[in-house]
Design a protein around this motif. Structure first.
Motif, short mmCIF file in Angstrom:
data_model
loop_
_atom_site.label_atom_id
_atom_site.label_comp_id
_atom_site.label_asym_id
_atom_site.label_seq_id
_atom_site.Cartn_x
_atom_site.Cartn_y
_atom_site.Cartn_z
N TYR A 186 5.78 10.76 -32.90
CA TYR A 186 5.65 9.33 -32.62
C TYR A 186 6.99 8.62 -32.83
CZ TYR A 186 4.41 4.45 -33.30
OH TYR A 186 4.37 3.09 -33.21
N THR A 430 -7.09 13.99 -26.06
CA THR A 430 -6.78 12.66 -25.51
C THR A 430 -6.87 12.67 -23.99
OG1 THR A 430 -5.34 12.19 -27.40
CG2 THR A 430 -5.04 10.84 -25.43
N LYS A 436 -9.65 7.19 -24.63
CA LYS A 436 -8.63 7.61 -25.59
C LYS A 436 -7.26 7.64 -24.93
CE LYS A 436 -11.55 10.52 -28.58
NZ LYS A 436 -11.76 11.91 -29.08
N THR A 439 -5.99 4.03 -24.65
CA THR A 439 -5.77 3.49 -25.99
C THR A 439 -4.48 4.05 -26.58
OG1 THR A 439 -8.15 3.23 -26.37
CG2 THR A 439 -6.73 3.26 -28.31
N ASN A 442 -1.38 2.70 -24.55
CA ASN A 442 -1.07 1.31 -24.91
C ASN A 442 -0.41 1.23 -26.29
OD1 ASN A 442 -1.44 -1.65 -24.24
ND2 ASN A 442 -2.46 -1.56 -26.21
N PHE A 443 -0.90 2.05 -27.21
CA PHE A 443 -0.32 2.07 -28.57
C PHE A 443 1.14 2.53 -28.52
CE2 PHE A 443 -0.38 2.31 -33.10
CZ PHE A 443 0.43 3.39 -33.43
N TYR A 446 3.29 -0.37 -26.33
CA TYR A 446 3.27 -1.81 -26.64
C TYR A 446 4.65 -2.30 -27.10
CZ TYR A 446 2.64 -6.16 -29.17
OH TYR A 446 2.79 -7.44 -29.63
N PRO A 502 -1.39 -5.53 -28.20
CA PRO A 502 -1.56 -4.40 -29.11
C PRO A 502 -3.03 -4.11 -29.39
CG PRO A 502 -1.01 -6.37 -30.36
CD PRO A 502 -0.92 -6.75 -28.89
N ASP A 503 -3.30 -2.90 -29.85
CA ASP A 503 -4.61 -2.49 -30.37
C ASP A 503 -5.75 -2.77 -29.40
OD1 ASP A 503 -3.48 -3.84 -33.49
OD2 ASP A 503 -3.33 -1.78 -32.78
N LEU A 504 -5.56 -2.37 -28.14
CA LEU A 504 -6.63 -2.56 -27.16
C LEU A 504 -7.57 -1.36 -27.16
CD1 LEU A 504 -4.83 -3.97 -23.98
CD2 LEU A 504 -6.38 -5.18 -25.50
N PHE A 505 -8.85 -1.65 -26.82
CA PHE A 505 -9.82 -0.58 -26.60
C PHE A 505 -10.23 -0.64 -25.14
CE2 PHE A 505 -13.02 2.47 -27.38
CZ PHE A 505 -14.12 2.12 -26.61
#
Length: 587
Positions: A186, A430, A436, A439, A442-443, A446, A502-505
């Motif tokens: 990451y 994933t 997944k 998500t 996007n993480f 972002y 951020p932090d979208l589902f």
């Protein structure tokens, strides 16, 4: 005081030992503790512990406890059946010997290596349920006494405690390394997006790998395929002024062997490996080493080697697997980062950008039984931000992706390259879940797209159950045409743009995808195409009608006909944005 008091004291000691051992989850601290307790509890002069490595089937003993309590590094390796420990592991039976040298199973080589003289011994297997994970051995009972059946009984009890503690520590170590690996990947992706040079990335990566593997030295080599040599990108443990002078031909030394064979390598002791050049001008302190090739689609990019743990222990196969996983996944990042920086460092030449996009877009879609594909990809000004992919996940499941980076031209293509890099690092789990997938994407993206954003549609087709699981991230809803029923529908879902919030589902839906069904995915360059004075535009409704019109043609023929109809309707051949059209037929 009765005769049973010494035995009672031993079992009380076992209870205390159990508490101490099971509270320790550091394998490198645990192994000496086990040997210390076995040595003291059974009044022995020395002890050793072998662990069975499942991957290669050998027993390894890298440390033993000597008669004065000192740690002796052995790096001994036994085949099951070899020596006393090998026999105990193979037969799954304990053994006790009054005079070791009279037994043909005893191997005096370890005595010769350490200088220790074995007289008597007792050895028991380490079990987890019915599975042998190693052996525990005690040597030379004090005051020239012999080990007996009661010693075996106590040692067996201790081995049960030790086996559980070792398994717990190994599980903890495995989880810890997995977390470290994911964290490393990451953080590396963040640096890649931040436009660091390949040398900065290499030095950062090497420092992190050494930190995570708790090692002193290592090298990242970059391959020169023309001259078939490795050159150093980053190194720790050799003089800095020597880095630019070192070239390693393929096939020479440890790293050269890894480069030529394209295989990972674990060496417990470098001094005992014939590939290690002990007379090299520049060399590391001889100890344990792991090395892995950096491969991108079987293309050798380089080699990463790490050696000398701070603990003094040898590397394990778990360490090698971690290094291999990092090498495999980071090779993709290094390859794309290389391409990325070539574009950025060459005044954004379109020729370079075309090469980059050619690398990341499939030259042809894979053959998948039960599916047929049609594709039209028309980038604006030769390069663009549209991209697509088809990924075969397993025997029944295949993933489909169509995506559109905001804008067009070179800037969009550079962002598309970065996004492709991120997607390449995703785990199988994933990739199997559209929710997944978005998500995680996007993480990762972002606030890193420099004002750009991404729309995309991602689906997983299961040809065994005839279903399509999908999710949409603000993209044009694909058209699902059911030929058997003559009906069309749009696969609309709620989904935000990628990289903005951020932090979208992301919602995930499942629909039937039966034989004779057709899925039509496209980017907005197609449905926003218009004539010169903007009075005539090719809409989603016109595209839906055209899908029905050309439903009898093959997927490839239909894709070509839909592009042609759009151009004809608008009386204009040149598109003003990137256009991608992908058709998937369930056959």
């Amino acid at each position: 005081m009765t005769n049973t008091d010494p035995e009672a004291r031993k079992y009380r000691s076992l209870l205390n030992t159990s508490t101490i051992l099971n509270a320790n989850l550091d394998l490198y601290q645990l192994l000496p503790l086990i040997m210390l307790y076995s040595k003291d509890l059974l009044e022995a002069e020395a002890s050793s512990l072998f662990l069975l490595e499942e991957k290669d089937g050998f027993l390894y003993c890298e440390v033993a406890l000597g008669e004065k309590g000192e740690i002796i590094q052995k790096y001994a390796r036994l085949e099951p059946g070899q020596g006393i420990a090998g026999w105990v592991a193979k037969e799954k039976k304990p053994i006790v010997l009054d005079d070791a040298y009279t037994d043909p199973r005893f191997n005096p080589a370890l005595d010769q290596k350490t200088g220790f003289r074995t007289r008597s011994l007792a050895c028991v297997p380490l079990f987890i349920q019915d599975k042998v994970i190693g052996t525990l051995e005690i040597l030379n009972k004090s005051q020239n006494r012999s080990f007996d059946s009661s010693d075996i009984e106590v040692l067996s009890s201790l081995s049960e405690i030790a086996a559980i503690a070792i398994k717990n520590a190994q599980t903890h170590e495995s989880l810890k390394k997995r977390v470290l690996e994911l964290r490393l990947l990451y953080e590396f992706e963040k640096l890649t997006v931040a436009e660091k040079s390949i040398h900065e990335l290499g030095n950062w990566l090497l420092d992190k790998v050494l930190e995570f593997l708790e090692a002193k030295a290592g090298t990242i080599y970059i391959a020169d395929p023309t001259l078939e040599v490795l050159r150093i990108l980053a190194a720790r443990g050799i003089p800095e002024d020597a880095i630019h002078n070192i070239q390693v031909p393929y096939g020479e030394g440890i790293s050269g062997w890894v480069a030529e064979e394209k295989q990972s390598l674990l060496i417990q002791s470098l001094d005992e490996d014939p590939r290690y050049d002990k007379n090299a001008k520049y060399k590391f302190e001889a100890n344990s080493l792991i090395s892995a090739p950096l491969l991108y689609r079987d293309e050798l990019l380089g080699v990463i080697s790490v050696n000398n743990k701070y603990s003094g222990f040898a590397f394990t196969n778990a360490d090698l697997e971690m290094l291999g996983a990092i090498a495999n996944r980071l090779s993709v990042t290094i390859k794309n980062a290389n391409l990325f920086h070539k574009v950025m460092d060459s005044d954004r030449e379109l020729k370079r950008a075309r090469e980059v996009m050619h690398k990341i877009l499939p030259s042809s879609l894979p053959y998948i039984p039960g599916l047929d594909f049609g594709l039209q990809h028309l980038p604006y000004d030769n390069v663009g931000g549209d991209f697509y992919n088809v990924i075969k996940l397993d025997e029944n499941r295949s993933a489909i992706l169509i995506a559109d980076v905001s804008g067009h031209g070179l800037s969009a293509s550079v962002v598309a390259t970065v996004i492709h890099t991120v997607v390449e690092t995703f785990e199988h789990d994933t990739l199997c879940s559209p929710s997944k997938f978005f998500t995680a994407l996007n993480f990762a993206l972002y606030n890193k797209l420099a004002g750009n954003f991404l729309t995309a549609f991602y689906g997983v087709i299961h040809t065994g159950t005839n279903t399509l699981c999908y999710s949409n991230a603000g993209h044009n809803p694909p058209i699902l045409y059911r030929k058997g029923e003559g009906t069309s529908s749009h696969l609309e879902t709620k989904g935000k743009l990628v990289g903005v919030i951020p932090d979208l589902f992301f919602e995930e839906y499942v629909t039937a995808f039966q034989p004779q069904d057709r899925l039509v995915m496209y980017t907005d360059g197609l449905t926003e195409h218009s004539n010169a004075d903007r009075t005539r535009r090719y809409s989603e409704d016109l595209l839906t009608l055209a899908v029905r019109t050309y439903s009898q043609s093959s997927a490839n023929e239909s894709a070509s006909s839909l592009i042609k109809e759009c151009r004809t309707y608008c009386h204009r051949s040149d598109f003003e944005d990137d256009v991608t059209l992908m058709i998937v037929d369930r056959i």
